[in-house]
Motif scaffolding. Structure first.
Motif, PDB file in Angstrom:
ATOM      1  N   VAL A 125       0.904  -1.338   0.022  1.00  7.41           N
ATOM      2  CA  VAL A 125      -0.124  -0.153   0.073  1.00  7.41           C
ATOM      3  C   VAL A 125       0.797   1.251  -0.187  1.00  7.41           C
ATOM      4  N   VAL A 126       0.593   2.162  -0.933  1.00  8.02           N
ATOM      5  CA  VAL A 126       1.177   3.537  -0.945  1.00  8.02           C
ATOM      6  C   VAL A 126       0.310   4.548  -0.546  1.00  8.02           C
ATOM      7  N   ALA A 127       0.695   5.315   0.586  1.00  2.00           N
ATOM      8  CA  ALA A 127      -0.445   6.098   1.030  1.00  2.00           C
ATOM      9  C   ALA A 127       0.154   7.475   1.578  1.00  2.00           C
ATOM     10  N   THR A 128      -0.632   8.523   1.251  1.00  2.00           N
ATOM     11  CA  THR A 128      -0.622   9.775   2.009  1.00  2.00           C
ATOM     12  C   THR A 128      -1.042   9.546   3.429  1.00  2.00           C
ATOM     13  N   PRO A 129      -0.519  10.338   4.426  1.00  2.00           N
ATOM     14  CA  PRO A 129      -0.802   9.929   5.852  1.00  2.00           C
ATOM     15  C   PRO A 129      -2.557  10.331   6.078  1.00  2.00           C
ATOM     16  N   GLY A 130      -2.875  11.412   5.745  1.00  2.00           N
ATOM     17  CA  GLY A 130      -4.217  11.741   5.982  1.00  2.00           C
ATOM     18  C   GLY A 130      -5.354  10.558   5.506  1.00  2.00           C
ATOM     19  N   GLU A 147       5.624  -5.860   7.222  1.00  2.00           N
ATOM     20  CA  GLU A 147       7.192  -6.161   7.596  1.00  2.00           C
ATOM     21  C   GLU A 147       8.251  -5.095   7.123  1.00  2.00           C
ATOM     22  N   ALA A 148       7.669  -4.258   6.643  1.00  2.00           N
ATOM     23  CA  ALA A 148       8.612  -2.803   6.017  1.00  2.00           C
ATOM     24  C   ALA A 148       7.591  -1.735   6.017  1.00  2.00           C
ATOM     25  N   VAL A 149       8.051  -0.556   6.628  1.00  2.00           N
ATOM     26  CA  VAL A 149       7.287   0.552   6.756  1.00  2.00           C
ATOM     27  C   VAL A 149       8.286   1.603   5.742  1.00  2.00           C
ATOM     28  N   VAL A 150       8.041   2.317   4.945  1.00  2.00           N
ATOM     29  CA  VAL A 150       8.913   3.238   3.987  1.00  2.00           C
ATOM     30  C   VAL A 150       8.376   4.588   4.374  1.00  2.00           C
ATOM     31  N   LEU A 151       9.305   5.125   4.869  1.00  2.00           N
ATOM     32  CA  LEU A 151       8.940   6.969   4.904  1.00  2.00           C
ATOM     33  C   LEU A 151       9.550   7.662   4.082  1.00  2.00           C
ATOM     34  N   ASP A 152       9.042   7.960   2.964  1.00  2.39           N
ATOM     35  CA  ASP A 152       9.751   8.689   1.798  1.00  2.39           C
ATOM     36  C   ASP A 152       9.354  10.215   1.899  1.00  2.39           C
ATOM     37  N   GLU A 153      10.263  10.871   1.433  1.00  3.59           N
ATOM     38  CA  GLU A 153      10.423  12.354   1.753  1.00  3.59           C
ATOM     39  C   GLU A 153       9.883  12.496   3.073  1.00  3.59           C
ATOM     40  N   ALA A 154      10.702  11.918   4.027  1.00  6.24           N
ATOM     41  CA  ALA A 154      10.339  12.279   5.636  1.00  6.24           C
ATOM     42  C   ALA A 154      10.250  13.481   5.937  1.00  6.24           C
ATOM     43  N   MET A 160       5.230  19.517   6.655  1.00  3.06           N
ATOM     44  CA  MET A 160       3.788  19.607   6.344  1.00  3.06           C
ATOM     45  C   MET A 160       2.965  19.316   7.268  1.00  3.06           C
ATOM     46  N   GLY A 161       3.631  19.081   8.685  1.00  2.00           N
ATOM     47  CA  GLY A 161       2.742  19.070   9.759  1.00  2.00           C
ATOM     48  C   GLY A 161       2.047  17.430   9.885  1.00  2.00           C
ATOM     49  N   PHE A 162       2.918  16.527   9.318  1.00  3.14           N
ATOM     50  CA  PHE A 162       2.205  15.254   9.452  1.00  3.14           C
ATOM     51  C   PHE A 162       2.800  14.414  10.588  1.00  3.14           C
ATOM     52  N   LYS A 163       3.608  14.959  11.613  1.00  2.64           N
ATOM     53  CA  LYS A 163       4.329  14.253  12.513  1.00  2.64           C
ATOM     54  C   LYS A 163       3.301  13.444  13.266  1.00  2.64           C
ATOM     55  N   GLU A 164       2.213  14.041  13.909  1.00  2.00           N
ATOM     56  CA  GLU A 164       1.157  13.276  14.529  1.00  2.00           C
ATOM     57  C   GLU A 164       0.569  12.058  13.877  1.00  2.00           C
ATOM     58  N   ASP A 165       0.284  12.282  12.703  1.00  2.00           N
ATOM     59  CA  ASP A 165      -0.482  11.361  11.830  1.00  2.00           C
ATOM     60  C   ASP A 165       0.684  10.418  11.615  1.00  2.00           C
ATOM     61  N   ILE A 166       2.097  10.410  11.508  1.00  2.00           N
ATOM     62  CA  ILE A 166       2.911   9.406  11.200  1.00  2.00           C
ATOM     63  C   ILE A 166       3.019   8.706  12.625  1.00  2.00           C
ATOM     64  N   ASP A 167       2.860   9.151  13.507  1.00  2.00           N
ATOM     65  CA  ASP A 167       3.166   8.508  14.852  1.00  2.00           C
ATOM     66  C   ASP A 167       1.901   7.582  15.267  1.00  2.00           C
ATOM     67  N   ILE A 169       0.039   6.238  12.919  1.00  2.00           N
ATOM     68  CA  ILE A 169       0.288   5.099  11.780  1.00  2.00           C
ATOM     69  C   ILE A 169       1.154   4.143  12.235  1.00  2.00           C
ATOM     70  N   LEU A 170       2.357   4.538  12.813  1.00  2.00           N
ATOM     71  CA  LEU A 170       3.427   3.593  13.061  1.00  2.00           C
ATOM     72  C   LEU A 170       2.796   2.940  14.450  1.00  2.00           C
ATOM     73  N   ASP A 171       2.029   3.614  15.237  1.00  2.00           N
ATOM     74  CA  ASP A 171       1.355   2.786  16.289  1.00  2.00           C
ATOM     75  C   ASP A 171       0.565   1.499  15.967  1.00  2.00           C
ATOM     76  N   GLN A 172       0.074   1.712  14.901  1.00  2.00           N
ATOM     77  CA  GLN A 172      -0.872   0.539  14.220  1.00  2.00           C
ATOM     78  C   GLN A 172      -0.062  -0.683  13.682  1.00  2.00           C
ATOM     79  N   THR A 173       1.086  -0.329  13.517  1.00  2.00           N
ATOM     80  CA  THR A 173       2.119  -1.269  12.886  1.00  2.00           C
ATOM     81  C   THR A 173       2.831  -2.488  13.812  1.00  2.00           C
ATOM     82  N   PRO A 174       3.142  -3.599  13.465  1.00  2.00           N
ATOM     83  CA  PRO A 174       3.854  -4.507  14.347  1.00  2.00           C
ATOM     84  C   PRO A 174       5.068  -3.873  14.926  1.00  2.00           C
ATOM     85  N   ASP A 175       5.737  -4.700  15.997  1.00  2.00           N
ATOM     86  CA  ASP A 175       7.147  -4.008  16.631  1.00  2.00           C
ATOM     87  C   ASP A 175       8.207  -4.587  15.794  1.00  2.00           C
TER      88      ASP A 175
END
Length: 577
Positions: A125-130, A147-154, A160-167, A169-175
């Motif tokens: 899945v390739v996605a925008t944060p919102g 298994e892999a999360v890519v943060l492109d153009e981090a 652009m103010g996506f820090k809380e969204d990224i937090d 999203i990553l909270d929903q992914t496995p350790d």
């Protein structure tokens, strides 16, 4: 080194060979072997246009299990244009992989169709944060097997103010996931993301941190503020074969500059957030096919422009955040080609040039705005070269040649050339006949190029601020970054003019410069946030500060992964080129 030496599957190699890929770029040569051979996190720092998509895309495709329909790879990027571009690239790389599904999800289009695609199975899945947050809240996407999360153009996502969204999203992914972070610059915010969500990351730096592409020449012109647009026209006219992007800070300025260029006969169009997705696609299709010569864009709208032949990037206004300069200038000199980045500044902005030079470790060359004679000579030579290089079929004129020679017989060859050139060129000569010198020699007059009085930047603690009520809160998925992003993008006001922000459960408050009140109320009418219409009103008194504090959802970010997967090294490793 060849791609065939990197260890990729034959199905991928055959596809990229068909695309013309032969030798990897430096960032690809370093990152692909590491990601194929190691189960670990990675930070890849390289300037825009150096091939970062293939750097993470090829290893991601190489490890996907097509027998499982669950989402195994997640790529997060800042804009829908970049989301579409990455998705298309991954689909091209995986043309020969049967049973693989790659689904892009982004705002501005039907979410129902995207949900159906995901439900049918999407290994990547390739996605925008919102939009991804929206799917998570609707419980329509499952990320527990990623298994892999890519943060492109981090860096751009955080800007652009996506820090809380990224937090979130990553909270929903496995350790046990790996995190691959790719960025053109490494500001403090990106370093904090790496610290919170990555373990002992392997770092690859191509060039220096925050450096720009070495194939780009960086020029700047100093002009009075009132002459900024005229200087832009002079620069364009001095480069008659220009194929470029002009950057403005706000939607308002983007539209205004494009309108003035089009009114002057230039082949230019704007792209910004006020355009519908269909309009943006139409403009980009014209630009990619080169039927459009000049694209006037905001920083956000221009993300995802992956066109190899752009000759010039013009910064009509320098970006608010100097780190954005790298992203802007990276639109040119792609795929190993050369390009020019030009900044127009007023007499008070010289320190910004020095600041950018320090960040990108590259010197700018001060140029003089071309004189009218220099411009006219360039245009005239371009006209003549165009005639010489035109492969028109002249044989069809032979029948009429006797009549033409009889009519023109009284003129010499020189006179005929002068008359034909003058017919094509006199309007241009007339325009520049009395042109004045635009190079600044004194302080500007304090007015912008659209005639408005410029204001100094106010302090966020200025007591002369207005409090606003917003009818959205945490329950709507609303957060500080989303509010800041929507305000800046829709009103064009600077982040510095926005004060305290309070995000509560069902509603929110924010402060802003009182002089911007009407602009905020008018510009924010009907603005949509993930399907919810925003309601913004002035508060009646000064006691409406709200009892909540700014939302902050930092977490340790899966530090427990230490005991769940082996480390390939007990020390920090670094590859530097």
């Amino acid at each position: 080194m060849k791609f065939s030496e990197l260890g990729l599957k034959d199905s991928i190699l055959s596809a990229i060979t068909k695309m013309g890929y032969e030798s990897p770029t430096p960032i690809q040569e370093k990152s692909i072997p590491y990601l194929l051979e190691n189960d670990g996190d990675l930070i890849g720092l390289a300037s825009t246009g150096t091939g970062k998509t293939a750097s993470f895309g090829l290893p991601l495709l190489n490890q996907v299990d097509t027998q499982s329909k669950n989402t195994q790879g997640l790529v997060i990027c800042p804009t829908r244009e970049l989301c579409i571009q990455i998705s298309n690239d991954l689909k091209a790389y995986s043309e020969n992989i049967k049973g693989l599904s790659i689904v892009p999800v982004y705002g501005g289009t039907d979410i129902g169709r995207q949900i159906k695609q995901i439900e049918r199975g999407a290994q990547i899945v390739v996605a925008t944060p919102g939009r991804l947050i929206d799917l998570i809240n609707r419980k329509k996407i499952k990320l527990w097997e990623v298994e892999a999360v890519v943060l492109d153009e981090a860096d751009e996502m955080l800007n652009m103010g996506f820090k809380e969204d990224i937090d979130a999203i990553l909270d929903q992914t496995p350790d046990f996931k790996n995190v691959w972070l790719f960025s053109a610059t490494m500001p403090k915010e990106v370093a904090r993301i790496a610290k919170n969500y990555m373990e002992d990351p392997f770092e690859i730096t191509v060039g220096g941190k925050n450096e720009t592409n070495k194939n780009i020449e960086h020029h700047y012109y100093t002009v009075k503020e009132r002459d900024r647009f005229q200087a832009l026209k002079s620069v364009i006219d001095f480069n008659p074969n220009i194929y470029g992007v002009i950057f403005c800070r706000t939607r308002r300025d983007t539209a205004a500059v494009a309108d003035k260029l089009m009114a002057g006969g230039y082949n230019a169009e704007p792209i910004h957030g006020d355009l519908s997705q269909a309009q943006r696609d139409r403009v980009m299709d014209k630009f990619r096919s080169k039927t459009l010569q000049l694209l006037v864009a905001t920083d956000v709208a221009a993300r995802g422009i992956d066109v190899n032949d752009i000759t010039h990037v013009i910064h009509y206004q320098l970006p608010e955040d100097v780190e954005n300069y790298t992203h802007r200038s990276g639109r040119t000199a792609r795929a190993g080609k050369k390009g020019t980045s030009i900044a127009l500044i007023n007499t008070k902005e010289g320190r910004k040039i020095k600041s950018i030079e320090r960040i990108i470790n590259t010197s700018f060359e001060l140029k003089k705005v071309p004189t009218s004679d220099q411009i006219c000579e360039k245009q005239l030579l371009s006209l003549i070269k165009g005639i010489k290089n035109d492969e028109a079929d002249t044989s069809r004129i032979d029948t009429f040649l006797p009549v033409l020679m009889e009519e023109l017989g009284e003129y010499s060859k020189e006179e005929i050339i002068k008359r034909f050139v003058a017919t094509e060129f006199n309007k241009f000569l007339d325009y520049y006949e009395n042109a004045r010198d635009l190079n600044a020699t004194a302080r500007d007059n304090g007015r912008d190029d659209f005639g408005s009085k410029k204001r100094g930047r106010d302090s966020r603690n200025d007591p002369n601020q207005q409090r606003f009520f917003v009818g959205l809160g945490r329950k709507d998925g609303f957060n500080h970054g989303a509010l800041l992003r929507l305000l800046c993008d829709n009103t064009g006001i600077s982040k510095a003019n926005i004060g305290k922000i309070d995000i509560l459960e069902k509603f929110s408050f924010f402060d802003a410069d009182k002089n911007e009140t009407e602009r905020i109320l008018e510009s924010m009418k009907g603005v949509d946030f993930e399907g919810n219409r925003m309601s913004i009103e002035k508060t009646k008194g000064s006691n409406d500060k709200g009892d909540g504090k700014r939302s902050s959802s930092r977490r340790s970010g899966g530090r427990s992964r230490r005991n769940e997967r082996s480390k390939s090294s007990n020390r920090r490793r670094s590859y530097r080129n």
